[in-house]
Scaffold this active site. Structure first.
Site, PDB file in Angstrom:
ATOM      1  N   ASP A  72       0.903  -1.149   0.000  1.00  0.00           N
ATOM      2  CA  ASP A  72       0.000   0.000   0.000  1.00  0.00           C
ATOM      3  C   ASP A  72       0.943   1.200   0.000  1.00  0.00           C
ATOM      4  OD1 ASP A  72      -1.452   2.233   0.797  1.00  0.00           O
ATOM      5  OD2 ASP A  72      -2.855   1.061   1.992  1.00  0.00           O
ATOM      6  N   ASN A 122       2.744   3.475 -10.498  1.00  0.00           N
ATOM      7  CA  ASN A 122       1.487   3.421 -11.270  1.00  0.00           C
ATOM      8  C   ASN A 122       0.254   3.531 -10.375  1.00  0.00           C
ATOM      9  OD1 ASN A 122      -0.462   2.260 -13.407  1.00  0.00           O
ATOM     10  ND2 ASN A 122      -0.499   0.716 -11.772  1.00  0.00           N
ATOM     11  N   SER A 132       1.373   9.512 -14.811  1.00  0.00           N
ATOM     12  CA  SER A 132       0.594  10.720 -14.550  1.00  0.00           C
ATOM     13  C   SER A 132      -0.716  10.605 -15.308  1.00  0.00           C
ATOM     14  CB  SER A 132       1.420  11.940 -14.962  1.00  0.00           C
ATOM     15  OG  SER A 132       0.675  13.114 -14.843  1.00  0.00           O
ATOM     16  N   TYR A 150      -7.771  15.362  -7.823  1.00  0.00           N
ATOM     17  CA  TYR A 150      -7.040  14.448  -8.712  1.00  0.00           C
ATOM     18  C   TYR A 150      -6.031  15.223  -9.557  1.00  0.00           C
ATOM     19  CZ  TYR A 150      -6.171  10.824 -12.224  1.00  0.00           C
ATOM     20  OH  TYR A 150      -5.571   9.914 -13.071  1.00  0.00           O
ATOM     21  N   LYS A 183      -1.865  14.909  -9.668  1.00  0.00           N
ATOM     22  CA  LYS A 183      -1.101  14.565 -10.881  1.00  0.00           C
ATOM     23  C   LYS A 183      -0.201  15.728 -11.318  1.00  0.00           C
ATOM     24  CE  LYS A 183      -2.568  10.303 -11.554  1.00  0.00           C
ATOM     25  NZ  LYS A 183      -1.672   9.135 -11.454  1.00  0.00           N
ATOM     26  N   THR A 217      -9.877   0.450 -18.161  1.00  0.00           N
ATOM     27  CA  THR A 217      -9.411  -0.219 -16.940  1.00  0.00           C
ATOM     28  C   THR A 217     -10.530  -0.075 -15.905  1.00  0.00           C
ATOM     29  OG1 THR A 217      -8.492   1.748 -15.885  1.00  0.00           O
ATOM     30  CG2 THR A 217      -7.036   0.586 -17.402  1.00  0.00           C
TER      31      THR A 217
HETATM   32  N1  LIG Z   1      -7.471   4.320 -16.974  1.00  0.00           N
HETATM   33  C1  LIG Z   1      -7.325   5.561 -17.382  1.00  0.00           C
HETATM   34  O1  LIG Z   1      -8.096   6.027 -18.211  1.00  0.00           O
HETATM   35  C2  LIG Z   1      -6.186   6.421 -16.844  1.00  0.00           C
HETATM   36  C3  LIG Z   1      -5.864   7.579 -17.550  1.00  0.00           C
HETATM   37  C4  LIG Z   1      -4.832   8.386 -17.092  1.00  0.00           C
HETATM   38  C5  LIG Z   1      -4.107   8.017 -15.966  1.00  0.00           C
HETATM   39  N2  LIG Z   1      -4.427   6.888 -15.294  1.00  0.00           N
HETATM   40  C6  LIG Z   1      -3.570   6.535 -14.143  1.00  0.00           C
HETATM   41  O2  LIG Z   1      -3.087   5.222 -14.337  1.00  0.00           O
HETATM   42  C7  LIG Z   1      -2.782   4.639 -13.080  1.00  0.00           C
HETATM   43  C8  LIG Z   1      -3.362   3.234 -13.041  1.00  0.00           C
HETATM   44  O3  LIG Z   1      -4.749   3.312 -13.162  1.00  0.00           O
HETATM   45  P1  LIG Z   1      -5.613   2.214 -13.945  1.00  0.00           P
HETATM   46  O4  LIG Z   1      -6.279   2.909 -15.056  1.00  0.00           O
HETATM   47  O5  LIG Z   1      -4.821   1.013 -14.202  1.00  0.00           O
HETATM   48  O6  LIG Z   1      -6.768   1.975 -12.849  1.00  0.00           O
HETATM   49  P2  LIG Z   1      -7.109   0.718 -11.906  1.00  0.00           P
HETATM   50  O7  LIG Z   1      -7.406  -0.467 -12.746  1.00  0.00           O
HETATM   51  O8  LIG Z   1      -8.140   1.205 -10.968  1.00  0.00           O
HETATM   52  O9  LIG Z   1      -5.741   0.458 -11.134  1.00  0.00           O
HETATM   53  C9  LIG Z   1      -5.303   1.285 -10.090  1.00  0.00           C
HETATM   54  C10 LIG Z   1      -4.339   0.500  -9.258  1.00  0.00           C
HETATM   55  O10 LIG Z   1      -3.843   1.359  -8.218  1.00  0.00           O
HETATM   56  C11 LIG Z   1      -3.941   0.628  -7.005  1.00  0.00           C
HETATM   57  N3  LIG Z   1      -3.983   1.463  -5.811  1.00  0.00           N
HETATM   58  C12 LIG Z   1      -4.891   2.401  -5.452  1.00  0.00           C
HETATM   59  N4  LIG Z   1      -4.564   2.907  -4.250  1.00  0.00           N
HETATM   60  C13 LIG Z   1      -3.429   2.271  -3.844  1.00  0.00           C
HETATM   61  C14 LIG Z   1      -2.599   2.337  -2.701  1.00  0.00           C
HETATM   62  N5  LIG Z   1      -2.854   3.183  -1.683  1.00  0.00           N
HETATM   63  N6  LIG Z   1      -1.510   1.544  -2.639  1.00  0.00           N
HETATM   64  C15 LIG Z   1      -1.224   0.692  -3.639  1.00  0.00           C
HETATM   65  N7  LIG Z   1      -1.979   0.545  -4.740  1.00  0.00           N
HETATM   66  C16 LIG Z   1      -3.069   1.340  -4.836  1.00  0.00           C
HETATM   67  C17 LIG Z   1      -5.197  -0.219  -7.151  1.00  0.00           C
HETATM   68  O11 LIG Z   1      -5.147  -1.239  -6.185  1.00  0.00           O
HETATM   69  P3  LIG Z   1      -6.454  -1.826  -5.431  1.00  0.00           P
HETATM   70  O12 LIG Z   1      -6.979  -2.908  -6.325  1.00  0.00           O
HETATM   71  O13 LIG Z   1      -5.902  -2.332  -4.150  1.00  0.00           O
HETATM   72  O14 LIG Z   1      -7.410  -0.683  -5.248  1.00  0.00           O
HETATM   73  C18 LIG Z   1      -4.992  -0.700  -8.579  1.00  0.00           C
HETATM   74  O15 LIG Z   1      -4.087  -1.759  -8.616  1.00  0.00           O
HETATM   75  C19 LIG Z   1      -3.341   5.587 -12.027  1.00  0.00           C
HETATM   76  O16 LIG Z   1      -2.271   6.319 -11.464  1.00  0.00           O
HETATM   77  C20 LIG Z   1      -4.265   6.506 -12.802  1.00  0.00           C
HETATM   78  O17 LIG Z   1      -4.333   7.780 -12.220  1.00  0.00           O
HETATM   79  C21 LIG Z   1      -5.451   6.070 -15.704  1.00  0.00           C
END
Ligand SMILES: NC(=O)c1ccc[n+]([C@@H]2O[C@H](COP(=O)([O-])OP(=O)(O)OC[C@H]3O[C@@H](n4cnc5c(N)ncnc54)[C@H](OP(=O)(O)O)[C@@H]3O)[C@@H](O)[C@H]2O)c1
Length: 297
Positions: free
Chosen positions: A63, A90, A140, A154, A158, A189
């Site tokens: 975490d 990430n 980011s 948010y 970022k 995702t």
């Molecule tokens: N998907 C998009 O459209 C998008 C676009 C731009 C940026 N992003 C960025 O991409 C990154 C990954 O997001 P994703 O799209 O892959 O979403 P996701 O599927 O929701 O994955 C997020 C991951 O972060 C973990 N997490 C959250 N809080 C945490 C903590 N305190 N300690 C450790 N792990 C934690 C979650 O774990 P749990 O399962 O334990 O909650 C999950 O594994 C994020 O930083 C997000 O801001 C995403």
């Protein structure tokens, strides 16, 4: 330890980009320290990922808001492989809601996960990264460069990550450690579905109730619509880690590249005005919109 061993630590591997990044690194010959919250219960599914790559995957609990777990994760890389060549920060979460609808605790928690968690993990990992001439890749967002309404927490987290990345990029250059930021646009995702909302966002008495309803509707539409798969970002991250010289920034997705192009090519005031129009359109109630606009993250 053989000199050609390359070790990467990835955070947030339970789903989305982090999850897709694990096999992508393994298939490219890396040794992977995959971290996620609650590895005891959720790790086994990930461990199966490593069966085709014996000895190259280690799954540990992390975490990113926990000091002890960040230190333990870095210590696990040292103990297992004696080195760490790359950290991919990430893990992240979104908090939506107008600033007045978000509690101070919620605002702090957002910064703890998305910014401080990343910064403090990098800090803990730096002795190993300096020894390896390693790399830091910070995930980011388009919202790390552009402010969107009802996303101030948010966006702030970022933007902070972007400033942090730009500063340590120069600070660590003389030490042989490279730093890059990845700015994904919207991808398919669990991200949109897991977003938290400010405590008061659901209240009909909130002055922002109409905007919140429009954003909720928009995020539902976006979550239900097809988007590019997470593996696109995973591939971009691995390609970045393997480049001899990492660029400062990589954008993945048409929306984020378009926003960047607009900023780069147009006078600032015109780009700001167009962005304001896009924000207003995005939060117009659904019935007033011809087609659902996209909210990216
Ligand atoms: N998907 C998009 O459209 C998008 C676009 C731009 C940026 N992003 C960025 O991409 C990154 C990954 O997001 P994703 O799209 O892959 O979403 P996701 O599927 O929701 O994955 C997020 C991951 O972060 C973990 N997490 C959250 N809080 C945490 C903590 N305190 N300690 C450790 N792990 C934690 C979650 O774990 P749990 O399962 O334990 O909650 C999950 O594994 C994020 O930083 C997000 O801001 C995403």
């Amino acid at each position: 330890m053989a000199r050609d061993v390359r070790v990467v630590l990835v955070t947030g591997c339970s789903s989305g980009f982090g999850r897709a990044t694990v096999p992508a690194f393994l298939e490219n010959g890396w040794h992977v320290l995959a971290t996620l919250r609650g590895a005891a219960e959720r790790g086994p599914a990930l461990v199966a990922e490593g069966e085709r790559h014996p000895g190259r995957l280690l799954v540990v609990s992390l975490d990113v808001t926990r000091d002890d777990q960040r230190r333990a994760a870095v210590a696990a890389a040292r103990a297992r492989w004696g080195r760490l060549d790359c950290v991919v920060s990430n893990a992240g979460q979104a908090l939506w809601g107008a600033l007045e609808d978000v509690t101070p605790q919620e605002l702090r928690a957002q910064m703890e996960i998305n910014f401080l968690g990343a910064a403090l993990l990098v800090r803990d990992a730096l002795p190993l990264l300096r020894a390896a001439g390693g790399r830091i890749i910070l995930i980011s967002s388009l919202f790390g460069r552009a402010g969107f309404p009802l996303s101030s927490a948010y966006c702030a987290s970022k933007f902070a990550l972007e400033g942090f990345g730009a500063a340590i990029r120069e600070e660590l250059r003389p030490h042989g450690v490279q730093v890059a930021v990845v700015e994904p646009g919207r991808h398919r995702t669990g991200f949109a579905g897991r977003a938290a909302w400010g405590e008061r966002s659901a209240s009909a008495r909130s002055p922002y109730a109409a905007q919140s309803a429009a954003l909720a509707e928009l995020t539902r539409a976006v979550a239900a619509s097809p988007g590019p798969p997470a593996v696109r970002v995973a591939s971009a991250v691995v390609a970045l880690a393997e480049r001899r010289r990492m660029p400062a920034r990589v954008r993945v997705g048409r929306d984020t590249r378009l926003a960047h192009l607009m900023r780069r090519c147009l006078p600032e005031r015109l780009a700001d005005a167009l962005w304001a129009v896009a924000c207003a359109r995005a939060l117009r109630p659904h019935t007033e919109r011809r087609a659902p606009a996209e909210v990216t993250s």
